[in-house]
Design a protein around this motif. Structure first.
Motif, mmCIF file in Angstrom:
data_model
loop_
_atom_site.group_PDB
_atom_site.id
_atom_site.type_symbol
_atom_site.label_atom_id
_atom_site.label_comp_id
_atom_site.label_asym_id
_atom_site.label_seq_id
_atom_site.Cartn_x
_atom_site.Cartn_y
_atom_site.Cartn_z
ATOM 1 N N LEU A 1 58.867 32.827 76.636
ATOM 2 C CA LEU A 1 58.937 33.805 77.721
ATOM 3 C C LEU A 1 59.115 33.138 79.080
ATOM 4 C CD1 LEU A 1 56.260 36.365 76.482
ATOM 5 C CD2 LEU A 1 58.715 36.759 76.712
ATOM 6 N N LYS A 2 58.471 32.004 79.279
ATOM 7 C CA LYS A 2 58.663 31.272 80.539
ATOM 8 C C LYS A 2 60.127 30.874 80.689
ATOM 9 C CE LYS A 2 54.421 30.712 82.329
ATOM 10 N NZ LYS A 2 54.029 31.038 83.739
ATOM 11 N N GLY A 3 60.743 30.483 79.552
ATOM 12 C CA GLY A 3 62.152 30.125 79.577
ATOM 13 C C GLY A 3 63.058 31.291 79.890
ATOM 14 N N LEU A 4 62.552 32.519 79.666
ATOM 15 C CA LEU A 4 63.313 33.733 79.974
ATOM 16 C C LEU A 4 62.982 34.275 81.359
ATOM 17 C CD1 LEU A 4 63.033 35.534 76.503
ATOM 18 C CD2 LEU A 4 65.011 34.324 77.442
ATOM 19 N N GLY A 5 62.232 33.494 82.133
ATOM 20 C CA GLY A 5 61.958 33.876 83.515
ATOM 21 C C GLY A 5 60.648 34.586 83.757
ATOM 22 N N ALA A 6 59.833 34.771 82.707
ATOM 23 C CA ALA A 6 58.555 35.473 82.873
ATOM 24 C C ALA A 6 57.619 34.666 83.767
ATOM 25 C CB ALA A 6 57.911 35.715 81.522
ATOM 26 N N LYS A 7 56.953 35.323 84.691
ATOM 27 C CA LYS A 7 56.054 34.639 85.625
ATOM 28 C C LYS A 7 54.633 34.577 85.093
ATOM 29 C CE LYS A 7 54.437 34.620 90.423
ATOM 30 N NZ LYS A 7 54.475 35.297 91.754
ATOM 31 N N HIS A 8 54.172 35.681 84.501
ATOM 32 C CA HIS A 8 52.788 35.758 84.048
ATOM 33 C C HIS A 8 52.752 35.843 82.524
ATOM 34 C CE1 HIS A 8 51.558 36.498 88.218
ATOM 35 N NE2 HIS A 8 52.558 37.378 88.274
ATOM 36 N N VAL A 9 52.370 34.756 81.876
ATOM 37 C CA VAL A 9 52.246 34.724 80.422
ATOM 38 C C VAL A 9 50.884 34.119 80.087
ATOM 39 C CG1 VAL A 9 53.294 34.073 78.235
ATOM 40 C CG2 VAL A 9 54.725 34.282 80.281
ATOM 41 N N VAL A 10 50.037 34.854 79.383
ATOM 42 C CA VAL A 10 48.710 34.358 79.022
ATOM 43 C C VAL A 10 48.588 34.301 77.509
ATOM 44 C CG1 VAL A 10 47.613 35.093 81.160
ATOM 45 C CG2 VAL A 10 47.752 36.692 79.261
ATOM 46 N N ASN A 11 47.885 33.274 77.040
ATOM 47 C CA ASN A 11 47.802 32.968 75.617
ATOM 48 C C ASN A 11 46.387 33.224 75.120
ATOM 49 O OD1 ASN A 11 47.888 31.869 73.070
ATOM 50 N ND2 ASN A 11 48.654 29.862 73.706
ATOM 51 N N THR A 12 46.235 34.152 74.188
ATOM 52 C CA THR A 12 44.906 34.485 73.667
ATOM 53 C C THR A 12 44.249 33.313 72.954
ATOM 54 O OG1 THR A 12 45.845 35.317 71.587
ATOM 55 C CG2 THR A 12 45.535 36.912 73.361
ATOM 56 N N SER A 13 45.018 32.299 72.575
ATOM 57 C CA SER A 13 44.472 31.136 71.878
ATOM 58 C C SER A 13 43.875 30.099 72.827
ATOM 59 C CB SER A 13 45.563 30.472 71.026
ATOM 60 O OG SER A 13 46.054 31.362 70.047
ATOM 61 N N ASP A 14 44.128 30.223 74.115
ATOM 62 C CA ASP A 14 43.591 29.266 75.087
ATOM 63 C C ASP A 14 42.108 29.522 75.342
ATOM 64 O OD1 ASP A 14 46.050 28.106 75.333
ATOM 65 O OD2 ASP A 14 46.565 29.092 77.234
ATOM 66 N N ASP A 15 41.353 28.465 75.575
ATOM 67 C CA ASP A 15 39.917 28.603 75.824
ATOM 68 C C ASP A 15 39.634 29.421 77.075
ATOM 69 O OD1 ASP A 15 39.385 27.093 73.575
ATOM 70 O OD2 ASP A 15 39.195 25.196 74.693
ATOM 71 N N ASP A 16 40.504 29.324 78.062
ATOM 72 C CA ASP A 16 40.296 30.051 79.319
ATOM 73 C C ASP A 16 41.156 31.313 79.394
ATOM 74 O OD1 ASP A 16 42.733 28.758 79.515
ATOM 75 O OD2 ASP A 16 42.487 28.228 81.634
ATOM 76 N N PHE A 17 41.423 31.913 78.228
ATOM 77 C CA PHE A 17 42.298 33.090 78.179
ATOM 78 C C PHE A 17 41.831 34.193 79.119
ATOM 79 C CE2 PHE A 17 42.470 37.371 76.107
ATOM 80 C CZ PHE A 17 43.747 37.698 76.504
ATOM 81 N N MET A 18 40.545 34.552 79.074
ATOM 82 C CA MET A 18 40.074 35.662 79.913
ATOM 83 C C MET A 18 40.231 35.346 81.389
ATOM 84 S SD MET A 18 39.305 38.437 78.391
ATOM 85 C CE MET A 18 38.302 39.336 79.582
#
Length: 368
Positions: A207-224
């Motif tokens: 998504l970042k490669g498609l120009g998305a600015k805000h992408v959050v990953n539920t698998s990241d420890d700091d997701f919330m």
């Protein structure tokens, strides 16, 4: 005159036996504003799978050429009581060539044209469709036009819904999907902020490669923390969730409320007065939807379906949306497919289990 061709049917019996099969059927001569379309391409969408297989046990099903016999577990068997014993065609949308038409002038004008349509029985060699719901494709191929309705109109519908309800930002789960990528392109074009929620790092990079600015990953420890930051920056207090089951909606409401509470000047035992709204538009997870008492009472959870939205939006808005899709079918609204299968190949074990998994970037196209 009528014509004979192959078509996929799904039948669920009251004893839990689900039969999905390719069978010959007779297609009647179109009447009035109807057209007969020789189907050339049809995508397998999640909305098709709900009727085709639902939660049937495909791993332990019996497979034979052009046929699957599986068991439907509870509570899905009882929940589908209304379809018990009914032999039902499948396939919401597709594209092909109009080979016959009723006597209505609009229908007659489509003879010989390649069209996208939503007949509800697109997994078939032929389909009867309403002329008014057909989109002439011109030089666009049937493959490029096969997904011209469900995903493009749904993605546009999300943006229209947000605008109608006074929002300038949207939150979207399973955002790396075919539909999610379309929504990202639309929001970039329209200046709508979009918070994309995904579950894998490669989806973030996509998504970042498609120009998305805000992408959050539920698998990241700091997701919330990431989610709260994105909501705070964009003001995304309306969201769309195709997952349905589990805690995705609950997570969104929690993050929205935490951001809103952080802006309050005085404490309130009832939480913030910030309106928060989530729409469930799919059931990738068929388990129960979990909500917790952690975001006050200023929230709304609702369902979102395309056809009721279009009825509410009206003909003018629908026509504008359809024109935008047609004008940008190979760019903004382009779909990509992992595999192309015939009707018979669609019911082979490997294929059925693969496309029923609904993995990101692994969409199937049926070529009857």
């Amino acid at each position: 005159m009528s014509i004979v061709g192959k078509q996929i049917f799904t039948t669920l019996e009251s004893n839990g036996t689900l039969t999905v099969e390719v069978a010959e059927t007779t297609f009647p001569e179109p009447k009035g504003a109807q057209v007969l379309v020789r189907m050339e391409a049809a995508p397998i969408n999640p909305s098709d799978l709900a009727l085709l297989f639902s939660a049937a046990d495909l791993q332990n099903a019996h497979y034979s050429p052009g046929k699957i016999v599986a068991n439907m577990p509870e509570p899905f068997l009882s929940g589908s009581k209304g379809r018990h014993g009914q032999r039902m065609p499948v396939g919401n949308e597709g594209a092909g060539t109009v080979v016959a038409a009723g006597d209505n002038p609009a229908a007659q004008a489509l003879i010989g044209q390649r069209v996208a349509c939503v007949p509800g029985n697109a997994f078939s060699q032929y389909s009867i469709a309403e002329a008014g719901m057909c989109l002439p494709l011109g030089d666009i191929s049937s493959e490029d036009g096969a997904s011209a309705f469900v995903n493009p109109m749904t993605a546009l519908g999300f943006v229209e819904t947000a605008k109608m309800e006074g929002h300038k930002a949207i939150l979207h789960f399973a955002a790396a999907s075919n539909l999610g990528q379309m929504l990202n392109r639309i929001c970039l074009e329209d200046g709508i902020a979009l918070v994309n929620v995904v579950r894998k790092q490669e989806q973030v990079e996509l998504l970042k490669g498609l120009g998305a600015k805000h992408v959050v990953n539920t698998s990241d420890d700091d997701f919330m923390a990431q989610l709260r930051s994105a909501i705070d920056e964009t003001g995304a207090y309306i969201g769309f969730d195709p997952i349905g089951g589990g805690t995705s909606v609950d997570t969104a409401f929690k993050a929205m409320e935490q951001v809103a509470v952080g802006k309050m000047k005085e404490f309130s035992r009832y939480g913030s007065d910030q309106a928060k709204k989530m729409y469930i538009y799919g059931r990738l997870d068929v388990d129960k939807t979990i909500l917790t008492p952690s975001y006050g009472f200023g929230f709304t959870l609702s369902g979102w379906l395309l056809f009721p939205f279009l009825q509410k939006a009206g003909m003018e808005t629908t026509a504008r949306m359809r024109k935008r899709v047609l004008d940008n079918l190979t760019t903004t609204f382009a779909s990509h497919y992992k595999q192309r299968v015939t009707l018979e190949q669609m019911l082979e074990k490997g294929s059925a289990i693969d496309y029923r998994a609904m993995r990101t970037g692994e969409k199937y196209l049926v070529t009857p």
